[in-house]
Motif scaffolding. Structure first.
Motif, mmCIF file in Angstrom:
data_model
loop_
_atom_site.group_PDB
_atom_site.id
_atom_site.type_symbol
_atom_site.label_atom_id
_atom_site.label_comp_id
_atom_site.label_asym_id
_atom_site.label_seq_id
_atom_site.Cartn_x
_atom_site.Cartn_y
_atom_site.Cartn_z
ATOM 1 N N UNK A 1 -42.725 -6.055 23.036
ATOM 2 C CA UNK A 1 -40.814 -6.455 22.054
ATOM 3 C C UNK A 1 -42.058 -6.362 20.614
ATOM 4 N N UNK A 2 -40.811 -4.991 19.586
ATOM 5 C CA UNK A 2 -42.179 -5.164 18.580
ATOM 6 C C UNK A 2 -41.635 -6.308 17.251
ATOM 7 N N UNK A 3 -40.478 -6.900 17.258
ATOM 8 C CA UNK A 3 -39.686 -7.571 16.475
ATOM 9 C C UNK A 3 -41.247 -9.122 16.909
ATOM 10 N N UNK A 4 -41.411 -9.020 17.636
ATOM 11 C CA UNK A 4 -42.722 -10.264 17.930
ATOM 12 C C UNK A 4 -44.302 -10.177 17.412
ATOM 13 N N UNK A 5 -44.581 -8.539 17.363
ATOM 14 C CA UNK A 5 -45.578 -8.001 16.742
ATOM 15 C C UNK A 5 -45.313 -7.076 14.986
ATOM 16 N N UNK A 6 -44.376 -7.447 14.652
ATOM 17 C CA UNK A 6 -44.237 -6.879 13.227
ATOM 18 C C UNK A 6 -43.331 -7.315 12.376
ATOM 19 N N UNK A 7 -42.010 -8.439 12.523
ATOM 20 C CA UNK A 7 -41.200 -9.018 11.578
ATOM 21 C C UNK A 7 -42.181 -9.672 11.273
ATOM 22 N N UNK A 8 -42.364 -10.582 9.772
ATOM 23 C CA UNK A 8 -43.108 -11.381 8.657
ATOM 24 C C UNK A 8 -42.514 -12.175 8.739
ATOM 25 N N UNK A 9 -41.188 -12.463 8.983
ATOM 26 C CA UNK A 9 -40.205 -13.532 8.606
ATOM 27 C C UNK A 9 -40.124 -14.850 9.218
ATOM 28 N N UNK A 10 -38.878 -15.384 9.561
ATOM 29 C CA UNK A 10 -38.827 -16.906 10.298
ATOM 30 C C UNK A 10 -39.474 -16.288 11.538
ATOM 31 N N UNK B 1 -42.168 -15.256 12.905
ATOM 32 C CA UNK B 1 -42.885 -16.120 13.162
ATOM 33 C C UNK B 1 -42.855 -17.026 14.078
ATOM 34 N N UNK B 2 -41.994 -17.736 13.763
ATOM 35 C CA UNK B 2 -42.104 -19.100 14.255
ATOM 36 C C UNK B 2 -41.501 -18.878 16.086
ATOM 37 N N UNK B 3 -41.310 -18.122 16.501
ATOM 38 C CA UNK B 3 -41.709 -17.908 17.998
ATOM 39 C C UNK B 3 -42.069 -16.575 18.348
ATOM 40 N N UNK B 4 -42.895 -16.078 18.213
ATOM 41 C CA UNK B 4 -43.856 -15.259 18.257
ATOM 42 C C UNK B 4 -45.085 -15.312 18.933
ATOM 43 N N UNK B 5 -45.290 -16.379 18.729
ATOM 44 C CA UNK B 5 -46.598 -17.274 18.851
ATOM 45 C C UNK B 5 -46.412 -17.218 21.037
ATOM 46 N N UNK B 6 -45.710 -17.535 20.947
ATOM 47 C CA UNK B 6 -45.108 -17.918 21.901
ATOM 48 C C UNK B 6 -45.597 -16.574 23.048
ATOM 49 N N UNK B 7 -44.405 -15.559 22.692
ATOM 50 C CA UNK B 7 -44.311 -14.581 23.203
ATOM 51 C C UNK B 7 -45.407 -14.275 23.866
ATOM 52 N N UNK B 8 -46.237 -14.094 22.558
ATOM 53 C CA UNK B 8 -47.557 -13.182 22.432
ATOM 54 C C UNK B 8 -49.089 -14.254 23.342
#
Length: 264
Positions: free
Chosen positions: A234-243, A245-252
């Motif tokens: 999911x590109x949004x989880x690697x590149x979207x730098x707004x909110x 980022x709240x969801x990115x760590x669990x996905x990463x």
């Protein structure tokens, strides 16, 4: 209030903005999460989150081609852009008439500074602080893979383009313990099949954006690098730098765990 944006421009606002325009998808989502839905008047055609709410806003073109007539009709008292995602000439034209705040983001710290500044500019400091704290905690809990895994992250096909150094995706890869195979190249280099084979990555990540890589594309990369694990992410989880980022760590963390399993 006078504030200096992340590109060094000084901005003075007599009062909190009431008509805000966002030229960047990830920053648009952040404005809504700061509780500013009723003050956002214009967004780009690429601003897709939050899905139902952005549909109600005026589209002012793309991130690299603004419809100046539509912008003039909306009369924004604050425009929010980004150095990489927007185009210099368009931003300079807007700066002649409007208050334009610009972000310039390469790391998680840059993203959190952007969040703090937007909170300050829009009078939503408390909410911004809350979001910042949650994002920090999430990334502190991320357990990167060790030792690091040599990784090629692709964002485009025909021609193949990957992520080089000096951008937020490269930073997020490092946070995961994924060592960028093309960190010696700048920004978003074009990669030939021969160059990819020469780099010999252990892991190839195919981003869902801006090119919509799908499972069907995995095989063509496996043919080039049979020894590599190839995965669509999911590109949004690697590149979207707004909110987001709240969801990115669990996905990463899920990606890290799956990669560890596949390489063991």
């Amino acid at each position: 209030m006078t504030i200096t944006d992340q590109m060094g421009h000084q901005l003075t606002l007599a009062q909190p903005p009431q008509r805000i325009m966002s030229l960047v998808p990830s920053q648009t989502e952040l404005l809504f999460d700061l509780g500013l839905a009723d003050r956002v008047v214009g967004v780009t055609k690429f601003c897709i989150h939050p899905k139902e709410q952005v549909k109600q806003k005026t589209i002012i073109g793309g991130t690299k081609n603004f419809h100046f007539g539509k912008i003039d009709q909306l009369q924004p008292d604050l425009i929010i852009g980004n150095k990489e995602e927007n185009y210099k000439e368009g931003i300079e034209q807007l700066q002649e008439k409007y208050k334009v705040w610009m972000s310039d983001i390469y790391t998680l710290e840059d993203a959190l500074e952007m969040l703090q500044q937007l909170g300050l500019l829009t009078g939503t400091e408390a909410k911004a602080q809350e979001l910042e704290q949650q994002i920090r905690v999430g990334f502190e809990q991320l357990e990167p893979v060790q030792p690091s895994i040599k990784t090629a992250y692709f964002i485009w096909r025909k021609p193949y383009m990957a992520v080089g150094s000096h951008n937020i995706i490269d930073h997020i890869l490092q946070r995961c313990g994924f060592s960028n195979a093309f960190a010696n190249l700048q920004r978003y280099p074009e990669i030939t099949p021969a160059l990819l084979q020469q780099a010999d990555p252990q892991l190839i990540l195919l981003s869902s954006e801006p090119y919509p890589f799908k499972e069907k594309h995995i095989e063509e990369f496996r043919e080039l690098c049979p020894q590599a694990v190839v995965k669509v992410v999911d590109g949004e989880m690697f590149s979207w730098y707004g909110s987001r980022l709240l969801h990115a760590p669990v996905y990463l963390q899920q990606v890290i765990n799956e990669v560890k399993e596949n390489l063991s």
